[in-house]
Design a protein around this motif. Structure first.
Motif, PDB file in Angstrom:
ATOM      1  N   LEU A 137       0.809  -1.214   0.000  1.00 10.98           N
ATOM      2  CA  LEU A 137       0.000   0.000   0.000  1.00 10.98           C
ATOM      3  C   LEU A 137       0.846   1.269   0.000  1.00 10.98           C
ATOM      4  N   SER A 195      -3.049   4.848   9.236  1.00  8.06           N
ATOM      5  CA  SER A 195      -1.887   4.956   8.358  1.00  8.06           C
ATOM      6  C   SER A 195      -1.313   6.365   8.432  1.00  8.06           C
ATOM      7  N   LEU A 207       2.033   2.107   8.881  1.00 10.66           N
ATOM      8  CA  LEU A 207       0.931   1.929   9.816  1.00 10.66           C
ATOM      9  C   LEU A 207       1.385   2.246  11.227  1.00 10.66           C
ATOM     10  N   THR A 248       2.547   2.761   2.417  1.00 15.96           N
ATOM     11  CA  THR A 248       2.245   3.629   3.545  1.00 15.96           C
ATOM     12  C   THR A 248       2.812   3.000   4.806  1.00 15.96           C
ATOM     13  N   THR A 267      -5.547   7.377   6.683  1.00 14.64           N
ATOM     14  CA  THR A 267      -6.563   6.395   6.334  1.00 14.64           C
ATOM     15  C   THR A 267      -6.568   5.290   7.378  1.00 14.64           C
ATOM     16  N   TRP A 268      -7.465   4.321   7.201  1.00  9.42           N
ATOM     17  CA  TRP A 268      -7.567   3.177   8.099  1.00  9.42           C
ATOM     18  C   TRP A 268      -7.280   1.917   7.297  1.00  9.42           C
ATOM     19  N   VAL A 269      -6.458   1.032   7.870  1.00  8.12           N
ATOM     20  CA  VAL A 269      -6.127  -0.224   7.204  1.00  8.12           C
ATOM     21  C   VAL A 269      -6.545  -1.375   8.109  1.00  8.12           C
ATOM     22  N   GLU A 292      -7.797  -0.751   2.703  1.00  6.40           N
ATOM     23  CA  GLU A 292      -7.572   0.632   3.117  1.00  6.40           C
ATOM     24  C   GLU A 292      -8.844   1.423   2.847  1.00  6.40           C
TER      25      GLU A 292
END
Length: 289
Positions: free
Chosen positions: A35, A55, A39, A37, A59-61, A111
């Motif tokens: 991705l 992230s 975390l 990115t 964002t949220w993973v 994501e």
């Protein structure tokens, strides 16, 4: 995809791996690389079969472990849920999945938009939700129920079916009638931990699909039985579902699932038994009596 060679039968992944107690840093490494990115590993939210991270791009993973026995051709729920209009679902951005032959599981990472609104969590916290929240829930559930899909709901990791419902009820209430006349689209894991408030977002969409009418409302009603007035509130708001012929069967189904194993000191045992007496008119022989 299925395992090859002389692989011995083993327990489902949900029984073999509890992600709260298993080191999966190598999985997180792969997700970060794919991705592109980073975390926030020190702020991880751990559940039995999933883990969630913020992230570094806001964002949220969510990383999920799924056993090969669950590869059913329906695809991954959160990505597929992007077709659901007028339902408050976090926007999906990207995803990846792969086979882990060493553990005999599939890993999936999604994501999505980051939702800062906290999950409601315990049912007692739902008692203070404003009327505007309940209005939004009504709209969301009605839009979801009307959505067209070929997916089949998998509550508690298992496909829902008439046989499953009737078998579960018959274990505890062998003489009960269990008509299932209507089906609609459901989240299939709707509970207070999977919704936020006071602004409504509905989370964790891996199990959604077609189900007997009232499954979602029955989940909420059942999980609210131990909180004075809350189950009545759910019944008031979702009466059309819960008082339908199929909805009453789904309420009985949720109670039977618990009463099949729960001791009397389980907090939901007594209110579930009382609810069953109302549903069955006090005439059925059962372990709840």
């Amino acid at each position: 995809m299925t395992p090859t060679g002389n692989t011995k039968p083993q327990l489902p992944a949900s029984q073999r791996l509890d992600l709260r107690h298993v080191n999966i840093e190598y999985v997180v490494d792969r997700v970060e690389s794919a991705l592109m990115t980073r975390l926030h590993r020190d702020q991880v939210v751990k559940k039995r079969r999933s883990m969630g991270y913020r992230s570094d791009r806001g964002t949220w993973v969510r990383i999920e472990c799924r056993g090969l026995e669950r590869l059913d051709g329906q695809g991954w729920g959160l990505e597929a849920a992007g077709v659901l209009a007028s339902v408050p679902i976090p926007a999906w951005h990207a995803g990846l999945s792969w086979h882990d032959p060493a553990r005999q599981v599939m890993w999936r990472a999604d994501e999505t938009a980051l939702i800062d609104e906290p999950p409601i969590g315990r049912s007692i916290a739902a008692s203070s939700l404003p009327d505007s929240w309940w209005t939004e829930l009504d709209r969301a559930m009605e839009a979801l129920a009307e959505a067209s899909t070929t997916r089949l709901a998998t509550p508690d990791l298992k496909p829902i079916s008439v046989e499953r419902v009737r078998t579960a009820i018959a274990k505890v209430f062998p003489d009960a009638e269990t008509p299932i006349e209507e089906w609609s689209t459901a989240h299939a894991d709707l509970n207070w931990a999977n919704m936020t408030g006071p602004e409504l977002w509905i989370l964790d969409w891996e199990d959604w699909g077609r189900a007997p009418r009232g499954l979602d409302a029955a989940n909420l009603w059942f999980s609210s039985l131990a909180v004075p007035g809350l189950a009545d509130k759910v019944l008031e708001r979702r009466r059309a579902d819960l008082e339908s012929v199929t909805g009453r069967t789904m309420r009985l189904f949720k109670c039977a699932e618990l009463l099949a194993w729960a001791a009397e000191d389980e907090p939901l045992h007594a209110p579930a038994a009382r609810a069953v007496r109302d549903l069955l008119g006090g005439t059925a022989m059962s372990r709840a009596s």
